[in-house]
Design a protein around this motif. Structure first.
Motif, PDB file in Angstrom:
ATOM      1  N   GLY A 160      41.442   0.574   5.414  1.00 49.02           N
ATOM      2  CA  GLY A 160      41.349   1.767   6.226  1.00 49.02           C
ATOM      3  C   GLY A 160      41.264   2.964   4.374  1.00 49.02           C
ATOM      4  O   GLY A 160      41.771   4.564   5.350  1.00 49.02           O
ATOM      5  N   ILE A 161      41.661   2.650   3.927  1.00 50.47           N
ATOM      6  CA  ILE A 161      41.844   3.959   2.843  1.00 50.47           C
ATOM      7  C   ILE A 161      40.652   4.812   1.520  1.00 50.47           C
ATOM      8  O   ILE A 161      39.308   3.536   1.542  1.00 50.47           O
ATOM      9  CB  ILE A 161      43.361   3.354   1.821  1.00 50.47           C
ATOM     10  N   ASN A 162      39.935   5.312   1.530  1.00 52.63           N
ATOM     11  CA  ASN A 162      38.546   5.805   0.580  1.00 52.63           C
ATOM     12  C   ASN A 162      39.201   6.063  -0.096  1.00 52.63           C
ATOM     13  O   ASN A 162      39.664   7.388  -0.892  1.00 52.63           O
ATOM     14  CB  ASN A 162      38.241   6.867   1.375  1.00 52.63           C
ATOM     15  N   GLU A 163      39.144   5.731  -1.486  1.00 50.09           N
ATOM     16  CA  GLU A 163      40.244   6.042  -3.050  1.00 50.09           C
ATOM     17  C   GLU A 163      38.979   7.170  -3.792  1.00 50.09           C
ATOM     18  O   GLU A 163      39.870   7.350  -3.971  1.00 50.09           O
ATOM     19  CB  GLU A 163      39.856   4.368  -3.786  1.00 50.09           C
ATOM     20  N   THR A 164      38.325   7.135  -3.309  1.00 56.18           N
ATOM     21  CA  THR A 164      37.354   7.916  -3.890  1.00 56.18           C
ATOM     22  C   THR A 164      37.384   9.876  -3.788  1.00 56.18           C
ATOM     23  O   THR A 164      37.379  10.302  -4.244  1.00 56.18           O
ATOM     24  CB  THR A 164      35.800   7.821  -3.825  1.00 56.18           C
ATOM     25  N   GLU A 165      38.308   9.899  -1.995  1.00 61.50           N
ATOM     26  CA  GLU A 165      38.920  11.248  -2.006  1.00 61.50           C
ATOM     27  C   GLU A 165      40.058  11.424  -2.193  1.00 61.50           C
ATOM     28  O   GLU A 165      40.777  12.768  -1.909  1.00 61.50           O
ATOM     29  CB  GLU A 165      39.101  10.827  -0.235  1.00 61.50           C
ATOM     30  N   GLY A 166      41.117  10.816  -2.572  1.00 55.61           N
ATOM     31  CA  GLY A 166      41.972  11.059  -3.821  1.00 55.61           C
ATOM     32  C   GLY A 166      41.666  10.876  -5.333  1.00 55.61           C
ATOM     33  O   GLY A 166      40.700  10.749  -5.550  1.00 55.61           O
ATOM     34  N   PRO A 167      43.290  10.956  -5.535  1.00 52.85           N
ATOM     35  CA  PRO A 167      43.491  10.645  -7.561  1.00 52.85           C
ATOM     36  C   PRO A 167      43.203   9.330  -7.961  1.00 52.85           C
ATOM     37  O   PRO A 167      43.983   9.606  -9.361  1.00 52.85           O
ATOM     38  CB  PRO A 167      44.590  11.577  -7.818  1.00 52.85           C
ATOM     39  N   THR A 168      43.251   8.391  -7.560  1.00 55.98           N
ATOM     40  CA  THR A 168      43.381   7.187  -7.493  1.00 55.98           C
ATOM     41  C   THR A 168      42.115   7.114  -8.982  1.00 55.98           C
ATOM     42  O   THR A 168      42.744   6.558  -9.890  1.00 55.98           O
ATOM     43  CB  THR A 168      43.126   5.667  -6.289  1.00 55.98           C
ATOM     44  N   ALA A 169      41.656   7.796  -9.742  1.00 53.10           N
ATOM     45  CA  ALA A 169      40.706   7.511 -10.136  1.00 53.10           C
ATOM     46  C   ALA A 169      41.533   7.639 -11.551  1.00 53.10           C
ATOM     47  O   ALA A 169      41.165   6.918 -12.961  1.00 53.10           O
ATOM     48  CB  ALA A 169      39.385   8.206 -10.151  1.00 53.10           C
ATOM     49  N   TYR A 170      42.194   8.512 -11.385  1.00 55.04           N
ATOM     50  CA  TYR A 170      42.822   8.996 -12.360  1.00 55.04           C
ATOM     51  C   TYR A 170      43.974   8.204 -12.996  1.00 55.04           C
ATOM     52  O   TYR A 170      44.309   7.452 -13.823  1.00 55.04           O
ATOM     53  CB  TYR A 170      44.237  10.294 -12.134  1.00 55.04           C
ATOM     54  N   GLN A 171      44.648   6.836 -12.363  1.00 50.26           N
ATOM     55  CA  GLN A 171      45.388   6.242 -12.271  1.00 50.26           C
ATOM     56  C   GLN A 171      44.408   5.456 -12.290  1.00 50.26           C
ATOM     57  O   GLN A 171      44.566   4.322 -14.127  1.00 50.26           O
ATOM     58  CB  GLN A 171      46.841   5.257 -10.769  1.00 50.26           C
ATOM     59  N   LYS A 172      43.319   4.766 -12.107  1.00 49.34           N
ATOM     60  CA  LYS A 172      42.790   3.636 -12.665  1.00 49.34           C
ATOM     61  C   LYS A 172      42.112   3.552 -14.518  1.00 49.34           C
ATOM     62  O   LYS A 172      42.230   3.533 -14.780  1.00 49.34           O
ATOM     63  CB  LYS A 172      41.341   3.589 -11.560  1.00 49.34           C
ATOM     64  N   MET A 173      42.234   5.332 -14.688  1.00 52.14           N
ATOM     65  CA  MET A 173      41.493   5.698 -15.989  1.00 52.14           C
ATOM     66  C   MET A 173      42.719   5.325 -16.782  1.00 52.14           C
ATOM     67  O   MET A 173      42.682   4.209 -18.141  1.00 52.14           O
ATOM     68  CB  MET A 173      41.144   6.650 -16.344  1.00 52.14           C
ATOM     69  N   MET A 174      44.075   5.714 -16.124  1.00 52.75           N
ATOM     70  CA  MET A 174      44.992   5.538 -17.081  1.00 52.75           C
ATOM     71  C   MET A 174      45.724   4.084 -17.430  1.00 52.75           C
ATOM     72  O   MET A 174      46.536   3.462 -18.370  1.00 52.75           O
ATOM     73  CB  MET A 174      46.975   5.773 -16.337  1.00 52.75           C
ATOM     74  N   GLN A 175      45.531   3.183 -16.445  1.00 52.92           N
ATOM     75  CA  GLN A 175      45.138   1.555 -16.449  1.00 52.92           C
ATOM     76  C   GLN A 175      44.282   0.990 -17.795  1.00 52.92           C
ATOM     77  O   GLN A 175      45.170   0.119 -18.006  1.00 52.92           O
ATOM     78  CB  GLN A 175      45.021   1.531 -15.357  1.00 52.92           C
ATOM     79  N   LEU A 176      43.679   1.478 -17.328  1.00 51.99           N
ATOM     80  CA  LEU A 176      42.179   0.934 -18.218  1.00 51.99           C
ATOM     81  C   LEU A 176      43.283   1.115 -19.852  1.00 51.99           C
ATOM     82  O   LEU A 176      43.090   0.726 -20.514  1.00 51.99           O
ATOM     83  CB  LEU A 176      40.837   2.118 -18.069  1.00 51.99           C
ATOM     84  N   PHE A 177      43.399   2.238 -20.138  1.00 53.35           N
ATOM     85  CA  PHE A 177      44.576   2.598 -21.609  1.00 53.35           C
ATOM     86  C   PHE A 177      44.728   1.884 -21.281  1.00 53.35           C
ATOM     87  O   PHE A 177      45.080   1.609 -23.073  1.00 53.35           O
ATOM     88  CB  PHE A 177      43.832   4.437 -21.288  1.00 53.35           C
ATOM     89  N   ASP A 178      46.153   1.690 -20.728  1.00 52.70           N
ATOM     90  CA  ASP A 178      47.128   0.663 -21.020  1.00 52.70           C
ATOM     91  C   ASP A 178      46.713  -0.925 -22.024  1.00 52.70           C
ATOM     92  O   ASP A 178      47.097  -1.105 -22.247  1.00 52.70           O
ATOM     93  CB  ASP A 178      48.164   0.899 -19.868  1.00 52.70           C
ATOM     94  N   TYR A 179      45.507  -0.632 -20.713  1.00 54.06           N
ATOM     95  CA  TYR A 179      45.426  -2.624 -20.607  1.00 54.06           C
ATOM     96  C   TYR A 179      44.295  -3.121 -21.579  1.00 54.06           C
ATOM     97  O   TYR A 179      44.424  -3.675 -21.918  1.00 54.06           O
ATOM     98  CB  TYR A 179      45.178  -2.891 -19.512  1.00 54.06           C
ATOM     99  N   TYR A 180      43.427  -1.714 -21.881  1.00 52.66           N
ATOM    100  CA  TYR A 180      42.255  -2.137 -23.234  1.00 52.66           C
ATOM    101  C   TYR A 180      42.172  -1.298 -24.340  1.00 52.66           C
ATOM    102  O   TYR A 180      41.655  -1.883 -25.094  1.00 52.66           O
ATOM    103  CB  TYR A 180      41.135  -2.579 -22.353  1.00 52.66           C
TER     104      TYR A 180
END
Length: 326
Positions: A160-180
Motif C-alpha cells: 500500500g505504499i508508493n515510494e515515488t510519492e515520498g523521499p525514499t529515493a534519497y535513501q536509495k541513492m545513499m545506499q547506492l553510494f554506501d554499497y558500491y
C-alpha cells in the motif's frame, strides 16, 4: 527537568582498524550547510537506455550502460511518467547538492535506480515466479557486473505504499553510494565513522537518561539485523536477491539515507523501524534534528529526531551531501 538538559557533548574515543586512535566530539549545535549554489550537477543522470528491453534476464548484457546514474521505469505499463519524473527530480537534487568529490565518485560508476511495482516482482512468494521486469532487475543486480556496478529499487505498490510519492529515493541513492562507491572515497570512510559514532552515542545517551531522577523515554537500541545483509555477527537475516551481490553491511547507508530524508522533507520520512524506545512506545517522527535547544516536550525529545545520537550523521551529511544546498 527538560530532556535537553542532558549533556549533548558526547566524546567518543574511536579506534579504527588501520587508523590512529581519534577523538570525536558531538557538537552541541552542528553548522548548517552553506556554500555556493551549484545550478547543475556533473553527474550523468539518464532516464532511459537505448536498445534495452526490461522483460527478460538475457537482455541484461545487451544493454549499453555508461558511467553515471540511471533512473529507469522498469514497468511502463504500471508506472506512470509522473512517478518516474518525481524520482528523477529527487536524484537530480541530491547530485546537485553533493560535494564535488561525491559527484565525481558517482560518475566513476554505473548505478541503476529502478522503479518497479512491488517486492513480489523480484522476490515472489514461494511457488510463484518473478515478473519479467523483476527477473531483469535480479539478473542485473546479481550477474550484471559486466555492465553495472549496483542496483537499488523503488516500489510503487508495495504493501500500500508508493515510494515515488515520498523521499525514499534519497535513501536509495545513499545506499547506492554506501554499497558500491564509498570504499574508494574519503566520504565513504567518514560515513563508516559517523555510523560507528551513532552506535556509540545511542547507549551513551541512554545511560545518561537512565541516570536521571526522572527517566524520560529515549532511544535504547538500534537493531542492525534487518540491514545486516549477512554481514553482521549475531544476525540471521538472509540477504535479498538485489543486495546479496553487494556483500556489505547495509546499515551505514540505511541510517544516513533516512537522516538525509528527514533533513530534506521532514515528517514525510518513514522513521527507522530498527530503533527501539525504552518504554516500548513509538519513535516520534518530528523535531529539529541536530539541535541543542529542544522544541518538543521532554517526554518526546529523546525518542525523536532531537536525540543527539543523530548529530554525527547530520554533520557528515552537511559536509559531503549538502555542500551546495541553500
Amino acid at each position: 527537568m527538560r530532556a535537553g538538559s542532558l549533556s549533548l557533548a558526547v566524546t567518543l574515543g574511536l579506534s579504527m582498524a588501520g587508523c590512529n586512535s581519534e577523538t570525536f566530539t558531538i557538537p552541541s549545535n552542528p553548522t548548517p550547510p552553506t556554500g555556493p549554489v551549484a545550478p547543475t550537477t556533473s553527474v550523468s543522470i539518464y532516464q532511459s537506455i537505448d536498445n534495452c528491453e526490461f522483460n527478460a534476464a538475457q537482455d541484461v548484457n545487451n544493454c549499453p550502460f555508461k558511467h553515471g546514474v540511471y533512473v529507469l521505469n522498469l514497468d511502463p505499463l504500471q508506472i506512470t511518467d509522473s512517478e518516474h519524473k518525481a524520482v528523477l527530480q529527487r536524484v537530480t537534487n541530491m547530485m546537485t547538492w553533493a560535494s564535488t568529490d561525491v559527484q565525481s565518485a558517482f560518475n566513476t560508476k554505473t548505478l541503476v535506480l529502478g522503479i518497479i511495482p512491488s517486492q513480489d516482482d523480484v522476490d515472489p512468494p514461494s511457488g510463484a515466479n518473478p515478473t519479467d521486469a523483476g527477473e531483469f532487475a535480479v539478473e542485473l543486480a546479481m550477474n550484471g557486473k559486466s555492465v553495472v556496478d549496483g542496483v537499488e529499487l523503488l516500489f510503487t505498490q508495495d504493501a500500500g505504499i508508493n515510494e515515488t510519492e515520498g523521499p525514499t529515493a534519497y535513501q536509495k541513492m545513499m545506499q547506492l553510494f554506501d554499497y558500491y562507491i564509498d570504499s574508494q572515497t574519503v566520504a565513504g570512510d567518514e560515513l563508516d565513522i559517523s555510523y560507528l559514532a551513532f552506535n556509540i552515542a545511542v547507549p551513551y545517551i541512554a545511560a545518561q537518561a537512565n541516570a536521571q531522577p526522572i527517566v524520560l523515554p529515549h532511544i535504547s537500541k538500534y537493531d542492525p539485523c534487518p540491514y545486516s545483509n549477512g554481514q553482521v555477527a549475531g544476525c540471521n537475516d538472509d540477504p535479498d536477491p538485489i543486495h546479496e551481490a553487494a556483500g556489505v553491511d547495509m546499515n551505514p547507508g540505511a541510517v544516513a539515507g533516512t537522516v538525509y530524508e528527514y533533513m530534506v522533507e521532514g515528517a514525510k520520512t518513514s522513521p527507522l523501524g530498527e530503533i527501539e524506545i525504552s518504554d516500548g512506545s513509538s519513535f516520534v517522527n518530528k523535531g529539529v534534528i541536530g539541535t541543542d535547544t529542544p522544541t518538543l516536550i521532554p517526554t518526546q525529545t529523546l525518542k525523536s529526531w532531537e536525540n543527539p545520537a543523530f548529530i554525527p550523521m547530520v554533520d557528515y551529511l552537511n559536509k559531503h551531501f549538502f555542500v551546495y544546498k541553500q
